[in-house]
Write a protein that holds these residues in place. Structure first.
Motif, PDB file in Angstrom:
ATOM      1  N   LEU A 155       0.733  -1.238  -0.129  1.00 42.77           N
ATOM      2  CA  LEU A 155      -0.127   0.016   0.014  1.00 42.77           C
ATOM      3  C   LEU A 155       0.867   1.125  -0.131  1.00 42.77           C
ATOM      4  N   VAL A 156       0.581   2.156  -0.823  1.00 42.58           N
ATOM      5  CA  VAL A 156       1.276   3.583  -0.870  1.00 42.58           C
ATOM      6  C   VAL A 156       0.069   4.573  -0.355  1.00 42.58           C
ATOM      7  N   ILE A 157       0.708   5.455   0.601  1.00 38.21           N
ATOM      8  CA  ILE A 157      -0.364   6.512   1.145  1.00 38.21           C
ATOM      9  C   ILE A 157       0.125   7.873   0.954  1.00 38.21           C
ATOM     10  N   ARG A 164      -0.605   4.219 -11.720  1.00 38.40           N
ATOM     11  CA  ARG A 164      -0.735   3.581 -13.297  1.00 38.40           C
ATOM     12  C   ARG A 164      -1.947   2.985 -13.219  1.00 38.40           C
ATOM     13  N   ARG A 165      -2.404   2.722 -14.766  1.00 38.93           N
ATOM     14  CA  ARG A 165      -3.744   2.179 -15.097  1.00 38.93           C
ATOM     15  C   ARG A 165      -4.155   0.877 -14.445  1.00 38.93           C
ATOM     16  N   TRP A 166      -3.164  -0.026 -13.887  1.00 33.95           N
ATOM     17  CA  TRP A 166      -3.422  -1.256 -13.230  1.00 33.95           C
ATOM     18  C   TRP A 166      -3.277  -1.076 -11.795  1.00 33.95           C
ATOM     19  N   HIS A 167      -3.340   0.198 -11.262  1.00 35.66           N
ATOM     20  CA  HIS A 167      -3.378   0.547  -9.641  1.00 35.66           C
ATOM     21  C   HIS A 167      -4.873   1.069  -9.448  1.00 35.66           C
ATOM     22  N   ASP A 168      -5.287   0.522  -8.035  1.00 34.32           N
ATOM     23  CA  ASP A 168      -6.572   1.191  -7.833  1.00 34.32           C
ATOM     24  C   ASP A 168      -6.266   2.296  -6.807  1.00 34.32           C
ATOM     25  N   TYR A 277      -5.348  19.716  -0.696  1.00 33.99           N
ATOM     26  CA  TYR A 277      -4.816  18.567  -1.569  1.00 33.99           C
ATOM     27  C   TYR A 277      -5.561  17.183  -0.866  1.00 33.99           C
ATOM     28  N   ASP A 278      -5.617  16.174  -1.592  1.00 34.31           N
ATOM     29  CA  ASP A 278      -6.080  14.978  -1.116  1.00 34.31           C
ATOM     30  C   ASP A 278      -5.153  13.719  -0.778  1.00 34.31           C
ATOM     31  N   VAL A 279      -5.230  13.358   0.276  1.00 34.05           N
ATOM     32  CA  VAL A 279      -4.344  12.080   0.461  1.00 34.05           C
ATOM     33  C   VAL A 279      -5.335  10.920   0.298  1.00 34.05           C
ATOM     34  N   SER A 280      -4.604  10.021  -0.420  1.00 32.32           N
ATOM     35  CA  SER A 280      -5.280   8.939  -0.786  1.00 32.32           C
ATOM     36  C   SER A 280      -4.370   7.628  -0.489  1.00 32.32           C
ATOM     37  N   MET A 281      -4.863   6.448  -0.630  1.00 33.00           N
ATOM     38  CA  MET A 281      -4.085   5.250  -0.819  1.00 33.00           C
ATOM     39  C   MET A 281      -4.116   4.558  -2.080  1.00 33.00           C
ATOM     40  N   ALA A 282      -2.990   4.069  -2.691  1.00 36.12           N
ATOM     41  CA  ALA A 282      -3.242   3.104  -3.686  1.00 36.12           C
ATOM     42  C   ALA A 282      -2.392   1.731  -3.694  1.00 36.12           C
ATOM     43  N   TRP A 283      -3.051   0.643  -4.281  1.00 38.86           N
ATOM     44  CA  TRP A 283      -2.567  -0.482  -4.614  1.00 38.86           C
ATOM     45  C   TRP A 283      -2.605  -1.163  -5.837  1.00 38.86           C
ATOM     46  N   HIS A 284      -2.272  -2.387  -5.875  1.00 35.99           N
ATOM     47  CA  HIS A 284      -2.114  -2.928  -7.353  1.00 35.99           C
ATOM     48  C   HIS A 284      -3.414  -3.700  -7.479  1.00 35.99           C
ATOM     49  N   ARG A 285      -4.201  -3.709  -8.620  1.00 36.64           N
ATOM     50  CA  ARG A 285      -5.410  -4.099  -8.688  1.00 36.64           C
ATOM     51  C   ARG A 285      -5.341  -5.805  -8.434  1.00 36.64           C
ATOM     52  N   ARG A 286      -4.171  -6.334  -8.586  1.00 40.12           N
ATOM     53  CA  ARG A 286      -4.330  -7.753  -8.233  1.00 40.12           C
ATOM     54  C   ARG A 286      -4.705  -8.134  -6.739  1.00 40.12           C
TER      55      ARG A 286
END
Length: 308
Positions: A155-157, A164-168, A277-286
């Protein structure tokens, strides 16, 4: 069924296509797949024959995708992600019964204001996160998305304007910026003026260690400038530095509040408009369908609710 079992349909070719699309390099694709460069070149030749298109054209040392390859990118990646989800052995997750470690990449400032509640639970074996452990890593803007791709980061926060397009990605909370200083060494009273803001030297937080930021662009638009005397990648080192130096820093509001309370510093609004600005989290879609990863995201969202 005949088409599914066609001898020309080799799912390994799709993995090669995806690796080339991501790396734009035969050698880097080979490294990512753990095969030889000749194996990647051979697979690309088979793909070109199968599709009837060059797919990738060498341009200035990079393998750039053709329009046909760009159209194929999303459906083929979804196919790979679907296969990964279907073959996953994880069907449920109980944090009280199962050992699971997670790696979260974020700044030290976000760790302090967002994740302390989760860490508090990890220290109490009677609560929900009883058998979970977490590795917190510094936010590296240049490497964090690669870490999601290769599985070394779960997880990235942070402030994530592009993934990237394959990240949520999922929204957590909104923040803005304020000034922070030691009133014993910088004898100002909030709210400070623009003249005061630019009169004192600045200590600047910078994930890349630079000496300018959006603040300098805002000041330039106003026809003025500040002097950045130093920068640091460690946001939470700033309050200790300010305790002993006559400098001003500009920090996210929640981080500044945390620092001011811990060390006894003063906070002032910025003397010029600055966007939220918005703080969000991202992860790989898998990992979207993974029960354990879903538990982690829900737990982070629970902490973020108190910051909205």
């Amino acid at each position: 069924m005949k088409r599914i079992h066609s001898p020309t349909l080799d799912l390994n070719l799709i993995k090669v296509f995806d690796a080339l699309l991501e790396s734009r390099s035969v050698s880097r694709a080979a490294d990512a797949l753990g095969v030889s460069q000749s194996a990647v070149s051979h697979a690309l030749g088979r793909l070109r024959t199968l599709v009837g298109d060059p797919l990738f054209v060498r341009t200035g040392g990079r393998m750039e995708p053709t329009p046909r390859a760009q159209r194929l990118a999303e459906p083929l990646r979804e196919l790979l992600l679907g296969a990964a989800r279907a073959l996953s052995v994880e069907e449920s997750f109980d944090p009280l019964l199962e050992d699971r470690s997670f790696s979260i990449c974020t700044s030290d400032a976000v760790q302090a204001v967002l994740l302390t509640g989760l860490l508090r639970d990890l220290s109490d074996q009677s609560v929900e996160a009883g058998r979970v452990s977490i590795s917190l890593r510094s936010l590296d803007p240049d490497a964090m998305l690669n870490g999601l791709d290769d599985g070394t980061i779960d997880l990235v926060i942070g402030y994530l304007p592009e993934v990237r397009r394959w990240h949520d990605r999922e929204y957590l909370y909104t923040d803005n910026h304020v000034c922070l200083f030691n009133p014993d060494l910088v004898p100002l009273t909030a709210p400070i003026s623009l003249e005061d803001y630019t009169r004192y030297p600045h200590l600047m937080p910078s994930l890349r260690g630079g000496l300018s930021s959006f603040i300098d662009d805002d000041l330039s638009a106003l026809g003025t400038q500040r002097r950045v005397a130093a920068s640091t990648t460690q946001f939470l080192a700033i309050p200790m530095m300010l305790k002993h130096t006559a400098m001003i820093t500009t920090l996210p509001t929640r981080t500044a509040e945390f620092c001011a309370k811990a060390v006894g510093l003063a906070i002032s609004p910025l003397p010029f408009p600055s966007e939220d600005y918005d703080v969000s989290m991202a992860w790989h879609r898998r990992n979207t369908g993974s029960p354990s990863h879903g538990w982690l995201r829900q737990r982070v969202q629970k902490e973020a609710q108190g910051l909205r």
